[in-house]
Design a protein around this motif. Structure first.
Motif, PDB file in Angstrom:
ATOM      1  N   LEU A 154       0.791  -1.055  -0.136  1.00  0.00           N
ATOM      2  CA  LEU A 154       0.013  -0.135  -0.020  1.00  0.00           C
ATOM      3  C   LEU A 154       0.932   1.240   0.088  1.00  0.00           C
ATOM      4  CD1 LEU A 154      -2.666  -1.048   2.343  1.00  0.00           C
ATOM      5  CD2 LEU A 154      -2.965  -1.052   0.057  1.00  0.00           C
ATOM      6  N   ALA A 155       2.034   1.209   0.767  1.00  0.00           N
ATOM      7  CA  ALA A 155       2.848   2.506   0.606  1.00  0.00           C
ATOM      8  C   ALA A 155       3.236   2.685  -0.669  1.00  0.00           C
ATOM      9  CB  ALA A 155       3.951   2.022   1.565  1.00  0.00           C
ATOM     10  N   GLU A 156       3.979   1.638  -1.252  1.00  0.00           N
ATOM     11  CA  GLU A 156       4.403   1.807  -2.606  1.00  0.00           C
ATOM     12  C   GLU A 156       3.246   2.401  -3.488  1.00  0.00           C
ATOM     13  OE1 GLU A 156       7.622   2.437  -4.904  1.00  0.00           O
ATOM     14  OE2 GLU A 156       7.711   1.462  -2.775  1.00  0.00           O
ATOM     15  N   ALA A 157       2.127   2.003  -3.474  1.00  0.00           N
ATOM     16  CA  ALA A 157       1.012   2.456  -4.117  1.00  0.00           C
ATOM     17  C   ALA A 157       0.828   4.085  -4.048  1.00  0.00           C
ATOM     18  CB  ALA A 157      -0.306   1.516  -4.323  1.00  0.00           C
ATOM     19  N   SER A 158       0.646   4.282  -2.949  1.00  0.00           N
ATOM     20  CA  SER A 158       0.435   5.701  -2.344  1.00  0.00           C
ATOM     21  C   SER A 158       1.930   6.531  -2.904  1.00  0.00           C
ATOM     22  CB  SER A 158       0.424   5.810  -0.811  1.00  0.00           C
ATOM     23  OG  SER A 158      -0.574   5.015  -0.252  1.00  0.00           O
ATOM     24  N   LEU A 159       2.826   6.335  -2.842  1.00  0.00           N
ATOM     25  CA  LEU A 159       4.094   6.750  -3.304  1.00  0.00           C
ATOM     26  C   LEU A 159       3.858   7.142  -4.921  1.00  0.00           C
ATOM     27  CD1 LEU A 159       7.334   5.044  -1.598  1.00  0.00           C
ATOM     28  CD2 LEU A 159       6.306   7.521  -1.425  1.00  0.00           C
ATOM     29  N   LEU A 160       3.559   6.104  -5.617  1.00  0.00           N
ATOM     30  CA  LEU A 160       3.122   6.265  -7.221  1.00  0.00           C
ATOM     31  C   LEU A 160       1.907   7.428  -7.225  1.00  0.00           C
ATOM     32  CD1 LEU A 160       3.016   2.417  -7.938  1.00  0.00           C
ATOM     33  CD2 LEU A 160       4.197   4.112  -9.441  1.00  0.00           C
ATOM     34  N   LEU A 161       0.931   7.352  -6.532  1.00  0.00           N
ATOM     35  CA  LEU A 161      -0.184   8.610  -6.444  1.00  0.00           C
ATOM     36  C   LEU A 161       0.439   9.794  -6.351  1.00  0.00           C
ATOM     37  CD1 LEU A 161      -3.131   8.904  -6.695  1.00  0.00           C
ATOM     38  CD2 LEU A 161      -3.290   8.556  -4.284  1.00  0.00           C
ATOM     39  N   ILE A 184      -5.581   1.391  -4.054  1.00  0.00           N
ATOM     40  CA  ILE A 184      -6.353   2.381  -3.809  1.00  0.00           C
ATOM     41  C   ILE A 184      -7.825   2.191  -3.271  1.00  0.00           C
ATOM     42  CG2 ILE A 184      -6.762   4.889  -4.217  1.00  0.00           C
ATOM     43  CD1 ILE A 184      -3.769   4.059  -4.161  1.00  0.00           C
ATOM     44  N   THR A 185      -8.378   1.338  -4.126  1.00  0.00           N
ATOM     45  CA  THR A 185      -9.651   0.790  -3.636  1.00  0.00           C
ATOM     46  C   THR A 185      -9.756   0.179  -2.257  1.00  0.00           C
ATOM     47  OG1 THR A 185     -10.516   0.549  -5.931  1.00  0.00           O
ATOM     48  CG2 THR A 185     -11.515  -0.806  -4.189  1.00  0.00           C
ATOM     49  N   LEU A 186      -8.717  -0.577  -2.078  1.00  0.00           N
ATOM     50  CA  LEU A 186      -8.647  -1.335  -0.867  1.00  0.00           C
ATOM     51  C   LEU A 186      -8.504  -0.353   0.417  1.00  0.00           C
ATOM     52  CD1 LEU A 186      -8.306  -4.147   0.610  1.00  0.00           C
ATOM     53  CD2 LEU A 186      -5.845  -3.859   0.245  1.00  0.00           C
ATOM     54  N   MET A 187      -7.764   0.665   0.312  1.00  0.00           N
ATOM     55  CA  MET A 187      -7.562   1.701   1.166  1.00  0.00           C
ATOM     56  C   MET A 187      -9.038   2.378   1.683  1.00  0.00           C
ATOM     57  SD  MET A 187      -4.424   2.678   2.298  1.00  0.00           S
ATOM     58  CE  MET A 187      -3.977   4.419   2.413  1.00  0.00           C
ATOM     59  N   LYS A 211       8.704   3.813   3.204  1.00  0.00           N
ATOM     60  CA  LYS A 211       8.552   5.330   2.919  1.00  0.00           C
ATOM     61  C   LYS A 211       7.242   5.648   2.548  1.00  0.00           C
ATOM     62  CE  LYS A 211      10.202   8.495  -0.540  1.00  0.00           C
ATOM     63  NZ  LYS A 211      11.306   8.624  -1.837  1.00  0.00           N
ATOM     64  N   LEU A 212       6.872   6.558   3.188  1.00  0.00           N
ATOM     65  CA  LEU A 212       5.373   7.112   2.971  1.00  0.00           C
ATOM     66  C   LEU A 212       5.434   8.573   2.447  1.00  0.00           C
ATOM     67  CD1 LEU A 212       3.843   6.227   6.704  1.00  0.00           C
ATOM     68  CD2 LEU A 212       4.026   4.942   4.579  1.00  0.00           C
ATOM     69  N   PRO A 213       4.326   8.724   1.641  1.00  0.00           N
ATOM     70  CA  PRO A 213       4.059   9.902   0.868  1.00  0.00           C
ATOM     71  C   PRO A 213       3.644  10.823   2.198  1.00  0.00           C
ATOM     72  CG  PRO A 213       2.205   8.530   0.426  1.00  0.00           C
ATOM     73  CD  PRO A 213       3.266   7.835   1.193  1.00  0.00           C
ATOM     74  N   TYR A 249      -5.920  14.559  -5.857  1.00  0.00           N
ATOM     75  CA  TYR A 249      -4.657  15.060  -6.223  1.00  0.00           C
ATOM     76  C   TYR A 249      -4.341  16.484  -5.565  1.00  0.00           C
ATOM     77  CZ  TYR A 249      -6.039  11.481  -9.518  1.00  0.00           C
ATOM     78  OH  TYR A 249      -6.451  10.106 -10.236  1.00  0.00           O
ATOM     79  N   GLU A 250      -5.017  17.201  -5.369  1.00  0.00           N
ATOM     80  CA  GLU A 250      -4.565  18.479  -4.738  1.00  0.00           C
ATOM     81  C   GLU A 250      -3.926  18.158  -3.417  1.00  0.00           C
ATOM     82  OE1 GLU A 250      -7.614  21.099  -4.409  1.00  0.00           O
ATOM     83  OE2 GLU A 250      -8.224  20.632  -6.756  1.00  0.00           O
ATOM     84  N   LEU A 251      -4.231  17.200  -2.752  1.00  0.00           N
ATOM     85  CA  LEU A 251      -3.853  16.862  -1.446  1.00  0.00           C
ATOM     86  C   LEU A 251      -2.549  16.138  -1.302  1.00  0.00           C
ATOM     87  CD1 LEU A 251      -7.183  15.888   0.354  1.00  0.00           C
ATOM     88  CD2 LEU A 251      -6.211  18.190   0.511  1.00  0.00           C
ATOM     89  N   MET A 252      -2.070  15.372  -2.440  1.00  0.00           N
ATOM     90  CA  MET A 252      -1.013  14.490  -2.467  1.00  0.00           C
ATOM     91  C   MET A 252       0.000  15.623  -2.755  1.00  0.00           C
ATOM     92  SD  MET A 252      -1.800  11.523  -1.802  1.00  0.00           S
ATOM     93  CE  MET A 252      -0.415  10.741  -2.034  1.00  0.00           C
ATOM     94  N   GLY A 253       1.165  15.195  -2.026  1.00  0.00           N
ATOM     95  CA  GLY A 253       2.261  16.022  -2.105  1.00  0.00           C
ATOM     96  C   GLY A 253       2.100  17.571  -1.911  1.00  0.00           C
ATOM     97  N   ASP A 254       2.684  18.356  -2.939  1.00  0.00           N
ATOM     98  CA  ASP A 254       2.660  19.864  -2.819  1.00  0.00           C
ATOM     99  C   ASP A 254       2.028  20.444  -4.171  1.00  0.00           C
ATOM    100  OD1 ASP A 254       4.675  19.763  -4.775  1.00  0.00           O
ATOM    101  OD2 ASP A 254       6.387  19.787  -3.038  1.00  0.00           O
ATOM    102  N   ASP A 255       1.965  21.573  -4.174  1.00  0.00           N
ATOM    103  CA  ASP A 255       1.285  22.265  -5.312  1.00  0.00           C
ATOM    104  C   ASP A 255       2.107  21.772  -6.693  1.00  0.00           C
ATOM    105  OD1 ASP A 255      -0.273  23.335  -3.826  1.00  0.00           O
ATOM    106  OD2 ASP A 255       0.804  25.261  -3.828  1.00  0.00           O
TER     107      ASP A 255
END
Length: 359
Positions: A154-161, A184-187, A211-213, A249-255
């Motif tokens: 799940l962590a790797e999928a989240s990093l890809l996102l 992502i559906t599983l989350m 490693k977490l996003p 997508y706006e919440l993931m990472g930064d601008d």
């Protein structure tokens, strides 16, 4: 109410007679205190994932318990040793990790510490068999086997996102590989709050490899819990999933996050091989008693494609040297979290297999 609905479905399908429904419900005695617990041979606790709360429930149960009563915690990530740290009788404490929904998911992961008595583990095993479960017995450690391997996935999928892949591409890549649902559906199905709690626990336990996003915290703070509150990585109407929530997508990472196409094969490689590598580590560390347990747990509990036999049988199919080389390549690109386990390196050196007796 939940038990009634479950048994009533069986009545409607003709799998249970009406009088049998009444008999089964009569076996249950709901209550708000521990009256009657002294007579129980096993007590299964299933409160929220909080060590202090679980220790409190354990203390209350021990105060009423007879000398041969077993206490089982249904926890998905908290080490049983920590839960039993203040127990009067740690030899009677173990984990029984059920998978949701319990009535549909066949796996039961029994977790034993170095203090758990064999007779206590045997009792839990026998009860699991009566429930019709596929059972694996694992050694106590953070996340045990299933949650630990799943957390890396799940962590790797989240990093890809976070890196720019979109939700549909990630999920589709893994369902095309053979998983019943995408990560992502599983989350959303498990609950974003539960998923993030587990990822944080694994990050604390394996900080060099998990490693977490950055965006997960913002997603949780936005009030998203997944399907259970109709607000998650996906949007919902009347409890039914409609489609991805583009505002995620706006919440993931930064601008600076922008869409980035990643081939399905690369998504599969990153998520699947980190899962496989962690499974091998669990064998190496003795968390899993045998490679068979790793495959049973992954197929019946985590949705690993059954036609591949399980993650370790899949290693044998691909060849341990090829898997080692794949992980080395991923390590060069993405860092130490893909570093091949020692057991895999040793196996590849002699071109060995996890199941040498099988074709």
């Amino acid at each position: 109410a939940g038990a009634y609905k479950y048994f009533m479905k069986k009545v409607k399908k003709g799998r249970l007679k009406p009088f049998e429904l009444s008999t089964k419900l009569a076996h249950m005695s709901p209550g708000q205190n521990l009256t009657g617990f002294k007579l129980a041979d096993i007590v299964i606790e299933a409160v929220f994932e909080d060590v202090g709360l679980k220790q409190e429930i354990l203390a209350q149960a021990e105060a009423k318990a007879h000398e041969n009563q077993v206490f089982a915690s249904n926890t998905s990530a908290l080490p049983i040793g920590r839960i039993a740290a203040k127990a009067k009788h740690p030899e009677r404490v173990l984990g029984m990790h059920f998978f949701s929904p319990v009535e549909k998911m066949p796996l039961l992961e029994i977790v034993v510490t170095d203090k758990t008595a064999d007779w206590a583990a045997d009792r839990a095993f026998r009860i699991g068999l009566k429930m019709g479960k596929q059972i694996i017995v694992v050694k106590d450690s953070p996340g045990f086997y299933t949650t630990r391997a799943l957390a890396f996935f799940l962590a790797e999928a989240s990093l890809l996102l976070e890196e720019g892949s979109n939700i549909e591409e990630i999920d589709s890549a893994l369902t095309d590989f053979g998983f019943p649902v995408g990560p992502i559906t599983l989350m959303d199905e498990v609950g974003i709050d539960v998923g993030i709690h587990v990822l944080d626990e694994m990050n604390n336990s394996f900080p060099d490899r998990v490693k977490l996003p950055n965006g997960l915290g913002a997603i949780q703070q936005s009030g998203r819990l997944g399907r259970k509150n109709g607000k998650g990585f996906f949007t919902y109407e009347d409890g039914q999933k409609v489609g991805p929530d583009e505002s995620i997508y706006e919440l993931m990472g930064d601008d600076k996050r922008t869409y980035k196409f990643v081939p399905a094969e690369d998504i599969q490689d990153r998520c699947v091989f980190i899962f496989i590598n962690e499974t091998i580590r669990c064998v190496e560390e003795g968390v899993l008693n045998h490679a068979y347990d790793g495959d049973i747990g992954a197929v019946f509990g985590l949705g690993f494609p059954p036609f591949l036999g399980g993650p370790l049988k899949y290693v044998d199919h691909l060849g341990s040297k090829n898997v080692l080389n794949k992980l080395k390549s991923l390590e060069e690109k993405f860092g130490a979290r893909f570093a091949p386990s020692k057991l895999l390196r040793d196996l590849a050196e002699k071109d060995g297999k996890f199941f040498p007796e099988e074709p």
